[in-house]
Design an enzyme around this catalytic site. Structure first.
Site, PDB file in Angstrom:
ATOM      1  N   HIS A 116      86.611 -25.944   0.250  1.00  0.00           N
ATOM      2  CA  HIS A 116      86.311 -24.613  -0.279  1.00  0.00           C
ATOM      3  C   HIS A 116      85.359 -24.767  -1.450  1.00  0.00           C
ATOM      4  O   HIS A 116      85.437 -25.735  -2.218  1.00  0.00           O
ATOM      5  CB  HIS A 116      87.603 -23.930  -0.754  1.00  0.00           C
ATOM      6  CG  HIS A 116      87.374 -22.799  -1.705  1.00  0.00           C
ATOM      7  ND1 HIS A 116      87.558 -22.938  -3.072  1.00  0.00           N
ATOM      8  CD2 HIS A 116      86.963 -21.522  -1.512  1.00  0.00           C
ATOM      9  CE1 HIS A 116      87.276 -21.786  -3.672  1.00  0.00           C
ATOM     10  NE2 HIS A 116      86.916 -20.920  -2.740  1.00  0.00           N
ATOM     11  N   ASN A 118      82.808 -22.072  -4.231  1.00  0.00           N
ATOM     12  CA  ASN A 118      82.127 -20.808  -4.527  1.00  0.00           C
ATOM     13  C   ASN A 118      81.427 -20.900  -5.865  1.00  0.00           C
ATOM     14  O   ASN A 118      81.810 -21.684  -6.748  1.00  0.00           O
ATOM     15  CB  ASN A 118      83.088 -19.607  -4.458  1.00  0.00           C
ATOM     16  CG  ASN A 118      83.979 -19.488  -5.669  1.00  0.00           C
ATOM     17  OD1 ASN A 118      83.561 -19.003  -6.727  1.00  0.00           O
ATOM     18  ND2 ASN A 118      85.217 -19.920  -5.530  1.00  0.00           N
ATOM     19  N   HIS A 155      85.577 -36.569  -6.259  1.00  0.00           N
ATOM     20  CA  HIS A 155      85.693 -36.416  -7.712  1.00  0.00           C
ATOM     21  C   HIS A 155      84.553 -37.097  -8.458  1.00  0.00           C
ATOM     22  O   HIS A 155      84.162 -36.631  -9.538  1.00  0.00           O
ATOM     23  CB  HIS A 155      87.049 -36.942  -8.188  1.00  0.00           C
ATOM     24  CG  HIS A 155      88.169 -35.960  -7.979  1.00  0.00           C
ATOM     25  ND1 HIS A 155      88.459 -34.961  -8.895  1.00  0.00           N
ATOM     26  CD2 HIS A 155      89.032 -35.801  -6.953  1.00  0.00           C
ATOM     27  CE1 HIS A 155      89.468 -34.238  -8.437  1.00  0.00           C
ATOM     28  NE2 HIS A 155      89.838 -34.719  -7.268  1.00  0.00           N
ATOM     29  N   HIS A 185     105.592 -21.468  -5.590  1.00  0.00           N
ATOM     30  CA  HIS A 185     106.792 -21.400  -4.766  1.00  0.00           C
ATOM     31  C   HIS A 185     107.009 -22.655  -3.932  1.00  0.00           C
ATOM     32  O   HIS A 185     108.091 -22.858  -3.370  1.00  0.00           O
ATOM     33  CB  HIS A 185     106.732 -20.165  -3.852  1.00  0.00           C
ATOM     34  CG  HIS A 185     105.602 -20.164  -2.883  1.00  0.00           C
ATOM     35  ND1 HIS A 185     104.291 -20.049  -3.280  1.00  0.00           N
ATOM     36  CD2 HIS A 185     105.577 -20.286  -1.528  1.00  0.00           C
ATOM     37  CE1 HIS A 185     103.509 -20.078  -2.210  1.00  0.00           C
ATOM     38  NE2 HIS A 185     104.263 -20.221  -1.138  1.00  0.00           N
ATOM     39  N   GLY A 268      87.384  -2.697  -2.742  1.00  0.00           N
ATOM     40  CA  GLY A 268      86.816  -2.090  -1.538  1.00  0.00           C
ATOM     41  C   GLY A 268      85.809  -2.958  -0.846  1.00  0.00           C
ATOM     42  O   GLY A 268      84.899  -2.465  -0.177  1.00  0.00           O
ATOM     43  N   GLY A 269      85.956  -4.272  -0.987  1.00  0.00           N
ATOM     44  CA  GLY A 269      85.037  -5.187  -0.333  1.00  0.00           C
ATOM     45  C   GLY A 269      85.233  -5.197   1.172  1.00  0.00           C
ATOM     46  O   GLY A 269      86.141  -4.564   1.726  1.00  0.00           O
TER      47      GLY A 269
END
Length: 309
Positions: A116, A118, A155, A185, A268-269
């Site tokens: 992932h 971004n 890394h 959790h 509202g994407g």
């Protein structure tokens, strides 16, 4: 970082950020297509009624990538959603713009980690007041059958791209990543971490922007070599089933804890683009226990913060 280009008084310019993000999306898609060998990203252009739009690119059924998405978006509005103003109450009453590139890659081979990344920019403005702005982003790795060589490489790239911006940047943003991508959790990290940062405006605009550029390129440098090393590794049906079980953890984090997912849905994407991070297949098993000393059990040795370098 080229100090000669730094202008501490330069006003934030979202236009040049948008231009870079579009080119970054192109670059990442090209690199991933080359590593996959056969898969191609299909582009879906969309507009947002409240302001803005984006380019969602998704690959399914590649030789290596079972499903992956690389999304560019730029959105705007007159009022921020609760997820944003709760975090930064001073933003209430400001118009805002946000742009970014976000991606998640789910390979089919269990020996290739999910990844992932971004990079994003946010600015909120109000007449007569200075704009509030910041950058955010990072990248993190979620292996199922971790290999130390791969994790250390991941890394090392994060460390090396961060070092020109300060000796503590890597360690600070690695720690933030370990703490952010944590499933309370389950009492475990989502994977082996990487970099995560938000609210980045401690430097001038140009320097913050340079760091975002380094992170975007760094993702390619960190992930593609791992894909190429592992994509021909053989795997069993048992390993495939374990991968699907662990993908369930990914779903749990994104739907319960991820601020970007919550912001996108509350603002509202475009739902299809926001949820492109989900794996195409996942499963849950009641009270799963890996066999002692098995390769599956070894994953537990990686799901906590540690110094990889």
């Amino acid at each position: 970082m080229n100090q000669s280009t730094v202008n501490p008084n330069k006003a934030p310019d979202i236009a040049i950020v948008i231009e870079f993000l579009k080119s970054l999306q192109d670059q990442i898609c090209h690199a991933l297509e080359s590593a996959d060998g056969s898969g191609k990203f299909i582009e879906d252009n969309w507009k947002r009624a409240e302001g803005g739009g984006g380019r969602t690119r998704v690959m399914t059924g590649g030789d290596v990538i079972e499903q992956g998405g690389v999304n560019f978006s730029v959105v705007s509005g007159d009022k921020l959603p609760p997820s944003a103003t709760a975090h930064r109450p001073e933003l209430a009453g400001r118009t805002w713009q946000a742009c970014g590139v976000s991606l998640v890659i789910h390979p089919k081979n269990p020996h290739i980690p999910t990844s992932h990344a971004n990079v994003r920019f946010f600015i909120a403005e109000k007449e007569g007041e200075e704009p509030v702005w910041w950058f955010g982003g990072g990248f993190d790795l979620t292996p199922f059958y971790p290999v130390d060589e791969d994790v250390i490489h991941w890394h090392q790239v994060a460390h090396d791209l961060s070092t020109p911006f300060g000796e503590n940047v890597y360690s600070d943003y690695k720690k933030w990543c370990d703490e952010y991508f944590y499933l309370k959790h389950r009492d475990e990290t989502r994977g082996v971490g990487g970099l995560f940062f938000d609210d980045l405006n401690k430097w001038d605009f140009d320097t913050c922007f340079d760091y975002i550029k380094a992170v975007g390129q760094g993702y390619i440098d960190a992930y593609v070599p791992i894909m190429n090393r592992r994509k021909n590794d053989e795997y069993t049906e048992q390993q495939r089933q374990f991968q699907l079980y662990r993908r369930g953890r990914y779903v749990e984090f994104n739907l319960v804890f991820d601020r970007g997912t919550l912001f996108g849905l509350q603002s509202g994407g475009r739902t299809e683009s926001i949820l492109m991070s989900m794996p195409p297949l996942a499963r849950w098993e009641y009270n799963y226990q890996a066999e002692e000393n098995s390769d599956e059990a070894k994953l537990n040795q990686y799901l906590f913060p540690r110094d990889w370098l």
